[in-house]
Design a protein around this motif. Structure first.
Motif, PDB file in Angstrom:
ATOM      1  N   ILE A   1       1.027  -1.305  -0.172  1.00  0.00           N
ATOM      2  CA  ILE A   1       0.170   0.048  -0.026  1.00  0.00           C
ATOM      3  C   ILE A   1       0.938   1.098  -0.122  1.00  0.00           C
ATOM      4  CG2 ILE A   1      -0.175   0.129   2.340  1.00  0.00           C
ATOM      5  CD1 ILE A   1      -3.291   0.324   0.027  1.00  0.00           C
ATOM      6  N   PHE A   2       2.305   1.122   0.367  1.00  0.00           N
ATOM      7  CA  PHE A   2       3.170   2.235   0.315  1.00  0.00           C
ATOM      8  C   PHE A   2       3.235   2.815  -1.042  1.00  0.00           C
ATOM      9  CE2 PHE A   2       5.626   0.263   4.127  1.00  0.00           C
ATOM     10  CZ  PHE A   2       4.769   1.105   4.930  1.00  0.00           C
ATOM     11  N   ILE A   3       2.810   1.897  -2.019  1.00  0.00           N
ATOM     12  CA  ILE A   3       2.901   2.414  -3.655  1.00  0.00           C
ATOM     13  C   ILE A   3       2.061   3.825  -3.576  1.00  0.00           C
ATOM     14  CG2 ILE A   3       2.269   1.789  -5.886  1.00  0.00           C
ATOM     15  CD1 ILE A   3       4.703   0.293  -4.598  1.00  0.00           C
ATOM     16  N   LEU A   4       1.120   4.038  -2.688  1.00  0.00           N
ATOM     17  CA  LEU A   4       0.340   5.170  -2.799  1.00  0.00           C
ATOM     18  C   LEU A   4       1.334   6.401  -2.696  1.00  0.00           C
ATOM     19  CD1 LEU A   4      -2.837   4.282  -0.760  1.00  0.00           C
ATOM     20  CD2 LEU A   4      -2.643   4.617  -2.942  1.00  0.00           C
ATOM     21  N   LEU A   5       2.498   6.193  -1.867  1.00  0.00           N
ATOM     22  CA  LEU A   5       3.120   7.354  -1.766  1.00  0.00           C
ATOM     23  C   LEU A   5       3.896   7.602  -3.008  1.00  0.00           C
ATOM     24  CD1 LEU A   5       4.758   6.307   1.948  1.00  0.00           C
ATOM     25  CD2 LEU A   5       3.215   7.966   1.445  1.00  0.00           C
ATOM     26  N   LEU A   6       4.104   6.942  -3.790  1.00  0.00           N
ATOM     27  CA  LEU A   6       4.651   7.008  -5.055  1.00  0.00           C
ATOM     28  C   LEU A   6       3.565   7.959  -5.871  1.00  0.00           C
ATOM     29  CD1 LEU A   6       5.984   3.461  -6.241  1.00  0.00           C
ATOM     30  CD2 LEU A   6       7.066   5.122  -4.857  1.00  0.00           C
ATOM     31  N   CYS A   7       2.483   7.885  -5.638  1.00  0.00           N
ATOM     32  CA  CYS A   7       1.437   8.740  -6.151  1.00  0.00           C
ATOM     33  C   CYS A   7       1.953  10.171  -5.601  1.00  0.00           C
ATOM     34  CB  CYS A   7      -0.079   8.474  -5.836  1.00  0.00           C
ATOM     35  SG  CYS A   7      -0.805   6.739  -6.332  1.00  0.00           S
ATOM     36  N   CYS A   8       2.418  10.311  -4.561  1.00  0.00           N
ATOM     37  CA  CYS A   8       2.722  11.705  -3.984  1.00  0.00           C
ATOM     38  C   CYS A   8       4.015  12.187  -4.797  1.00  0.00           C
ATOM     39  CB  CYS A   8       2.817  11.618  -2.635  1.00  0.00           C
ATOM     40  SG  CYS A   8       1.634  10.976  -1.542  1.00  0.00           S
ATOM     41  N   ASP A   9       4.833  11.358  -5.043  1.00  0.00           N
ATOM     42  CA  ASP A   9       5.848  11.688  -6.104  1.00  0.00           C
ATOM     43  C   ASP A   9       5.671  12.225  -7.502  1.00  0.00           C
ATOM     44  OD1 ASP A   9       7.611  11.340  -4.263  1.00  0.00           O
ATOM     45  OD2 ASP A   9       8.109   9.324  -4.688  1.00  0.00           O
ATOM     46  N   VAL A  10       4.473  11.883  -7.972  1.00  0.00           N
ATOM     47  CA  VAL A  10       4.064  12.243  -9.419  1.00  0.00           C
ATOM     48  C   VAL A  10       2.712  12.920  -9.574  1.00  0.00           C
ATOM     49  CG1 VAL A  10       5.432  10.371 -10.271  1.00  0.00           C
ATOM     50  CG2 VAL A  10       2.789  10.030  -9.812  1.00  0.00           C
ATOM     51  N   PHE A  11       1.842  13.188  -8.467  1.00  0.00           N
ATOM     52  CA  PHE A  11       0.656  13.840  -8.660  1.00  0.00           C
ATOM     53  C   PHE A  11       0.830  14.873  -7.565  1.00  0.00           C
ATOM     54  CE2 PHE A  11      -0.696   9.684 -10.124  1.00  0.00           C
ATOM     55  CZ  PHE A  11      -1.322  10.204 -11.561  1.00  0.00           C
ATOM     56  N   TYR A  12       0.612  16.213  -7.969  1.00  0.00           N
ATOM     57  CA  TYR A  12       0.585  17.266  -7.106  1.00  0.00           C
ATOM     58  C   TYR A  12      -0.297  17.369  -6.056  1.00  0.00           C
ATOM     59  CZ  TYR A  12       1.313  22.130  -5.440  1.00  0.00           C
ATOM     60  OH  TYR A  12       1.207  23.270  -4.438  1.00  0.00           O
ATOM     61  N   TYR A  13      -1.514  16.865  -6.375  1.00  0.00           N
ATOM     62  CA  TYR A  13      -2.509  16.929  -5.217  1.00  0.00           C
ATOM     63  C   TYR A  13      -2.207  15.964  -4.139  1.00  0.00           C
ATOM     64  CZ  TYR A  13      -7.195  16.129  -3.221  1.00  0.00           C
ATOM     65  OH  TYR A  13      -7.947  16.055  -2.341  1.00  0.00           O
ATOM     66  N   PHE A  14      -1.596  14.719  -4.468  1.00  0.00           N
ATOM     67  CA  PHE A  14      -1.429  13.726  -3.185  1.00  0.00           C
ATOM     68  C   PHE A  14      -0.265  14.428  -2.557  1.00  0.00           C
ATOM     69  CE2 PHE A  14      -3.844  10.990  -6.383  1.00  0.00           C
ATOM     70  CZ  PHE A  14      -4.982  10.669  -5.383  1.00  0.00           C
ATOM     71  N   LEU A  15       0.730  14.944  -3.318  1.00  0.00           N
ATOM     72  CA  LEU A  15       2.122  15.598  -2.481  1.00  0.00           C
ATOM     73  C   LEU A  15       1.674  16.426  -1.579  1.00  0.00           C
ATOM     74  CD1 LEU A  15       4.998  15.544  -2.488  1.00  0.00           C
ATOM     75  CD2 LEU A  15       4.761  17.768  -4.101  1.00  0.00           C
ATOM     76  N   GLN A  16       0.506  17.328  -1.673  1.00  0.00           N
ATOM     77  CA  GLN A  16       0.055  18.095  -0.743  1.00  0.00           C
ATOM     78  C   GLN A  16      -0.453  17.515   0.552  1.00  0.00           C
ATOM     79  OE1 GLN A  16      -2.864  20.221  -3.482  1.00  0.00           O
ATOM     80  NE2 GLN A  16      -1.742  22.131  -2.948  1.00  0.00           N
ATOM     81  N   HIS A  17      -1.022  16.000   0.171  1.00  0.00           N
ATOM     82  CA  HIS A  17      -1.374  15.308   1.512  1.00  0.00           C
ATOM     83  C   HIS A  17      -0.711  14.280   1.774  1.00  0.00           C
ATOM     84  CE1 HIS A  17      -4.830  17.664  -0.348  1.00  0.00           C
ATOM     85  NE2 HIS A  17      -5.254  17.590   0.805  1.00  0.00           N
ATOM     86  N   ARG A  18       0.587  14.170   1.654  1.00  0.00           N
ATOM     87  CA  ARG A  18       1.440  13.103   1.935  1.00  0.00           C
ATOM     88  C   ARG A  18       1.508  12.350   3.236  1.00  0.00           C
ATOM     89  NH1 ARG A  18       6.148  11.349  -1.334  1.00  0.00           N
ATOM     90  NH2 ARG A  18       7.229   9.787  -0.017  1.00  0.00           N
ATOM     91  N   GLY A  19       1.187  13.268   4.197  1.00  0.00           N
ATOM     92  CA  GLY A  19       1.134  12.892   5.625  1.00  0.00           C
ATOM     93  C   GLY A  19      -0.147  11.934   5.836  1.00  0.00           C
ATOM     94  N   LEU A  20      -1.160  12.481   5.198  1.00  0.00           N
ATOM     95  CA  LEU A  20      -2.468  11.696   5.234  1.00  0.00           C
ATOM     96  C   LEU A  20      -2.459  10.424   4.577  1.00  0.00           C
ATOM     97  CD1 LEU A  20      -5.599  11.554   6.050  1.00  0.00           C
ATOM     98  CD2 LEU A  20      -6.068  12.774   4.006  1.00  0.00           C
ATOM     99  N   VAL A  21      -1.749  10.437   3.429  1.00  0.00           N
ATOM    100  CA  VAL A  21      -1.606   9.248   2.705  1.00  0.00           C
ATOM    101  C   VAL A  21      -0.721   8.190   3.432  1.00  0.00           C
ATOM    102  CG1 VAL A  21      -0.671   8.195   0.484  1.00  0.00           C
ATOM    103  CG2 VAL A  21      -1.797  10.414   0.468  1.00  0.00           C
ATOM    104  N   GLY A  22       0.270   8.537   3.915  1.00  0.00           N
ATOM    105  CA  GLY A  22       1.234   7.818   4.724  1.00  0.00           C
ATOM    106  C   GLY A  22       0.495   7.267   5.994  1.00  0.00           C
TER     107      GLY A  22
END
Length: 287
Positions: free
Chosen positions: A205-226
């Protein structure tokens, strides 16, 4: 700089928790399982049958990504799409068999319902892959997700072969606990308990953190995703303990190893270079 210090502090805190947990498990692995064991607990059964999907979705989605890439020959695109469909179908069939083996009521209805939901998700993904920029980003995510799967397969299964630890539910079914071994004793009496393969798979499920590296919207919410990732992993670990398939130490070691592997994968030169190339290419495509 502030983010690096925060990450370092979190790593140190996590490592301390891991050490404390393994020390506690050395004393209470068996008593804990005996106290909480519920072999037919439905949430744990469902996690057993469906919760490992994050590990296998990247290569399946990668097939769909290349099947939508026009530079790939048409026949190869057809084969890739077929492999993706068959891979997804194999996951559903495996889950259905698991539900039947666990004597879950309405197993066929649950399997068919999940299959329908899974098919809808795949259809939505295939439609979204028509966008070239989105497709490039998904290829990046799924490629590195597949690398993570290969690392999981080699390391986790290698450790299982070395530790050879007997599962709790195998012993409780016979009423004989003489084959129990502590986690710090490899070469056990026979079994695949240590470390937990399902918890290791849930760590994908950590693969979702890769989304934070490539999608700006997810980067803004990296802590929540983690945080969501860790809630999922902890829930899987709890389910594996309650259902008697693993001990506390099995789940802790799986999470620790897979976290290290993910950190190593995303902090090496190859990953960083490929991420840089992706960002440059998607910026060019945007214009």
């Amino acid at each position: 700089m502030k983010e690096q210090k925060t990450n370092r502090a979190l790593l140190i805190f996590g490592f301390c928790l891991f050490c404390l947990g393994m020390a506690a498990a050395a004393l209470w692995d068996l008593p804990l399982n005996t106290a909480v064991y519920h072999g037919t607990w439905l949430p744990a059964v469902l996690m057993e049958c469906f919760g490992f999907y994050p590990l296998y979705l990247p290569p399946i989605f990668l097939c769909f990504c290349f099947a939508k890439t026009k530079s790939v020959p048409r026949f190869a695109r057809f084969l890739l799409a077929l492999v993706g469909v068959l891979g997804g179908g194999a996951l559903i069939v495996y889950s259905g068999i698991g539900l039947v083996q666990r004597d879950v009521l309405y197993a066929a209805a649950l399997t068919n319902g999940f299959a329908f939901f899974f098919a809808l998700c795949c259809a939505a993904l295939i439609l979204a892959l028509r966008n070239a920029i989105f497709r490039l980003k998904m290829i990046f995510i799924c490629t590195w997700g597949t690398v993570y799967l290969l690392c999981n397969t080699v390391v986790i299964n290698g450790m299982k072969l070395i530790w050879n630890r007997t599962r709790f539910d195998d012993m409780i079914s016979t009423g004989d606990f003489s084959s129990f071994t502590a986690w710090y004793h490899p070469f056990g009496a026979g079994g695949t308990s240590f470390p937990s393969g399902h918890v290791a798979a849930a760590c994908s499920i950590f693969i979702l953190l890769l989304c934070c590296d490539v999608f700006y919207y997810f980067l803004q919410h990296r802590g929540l995703v983690g945080s969501i990732c860790w809630v999922y992993i902890i829930w899987m670990a709890l389910c594996r303990i309650v259902i008697g398939r693993h001990y506390l130490s099995d789940t802790l070691m799986a999470a620790f190893v897979m976290t290290l592997l993910f950190y190593a994968m995303t902090h090496n030169r190859f990953y960083c270079d490929s991420l840089t190339r992706l960002r440059q290419k998607t910026q060019m495509e945007a214009f």
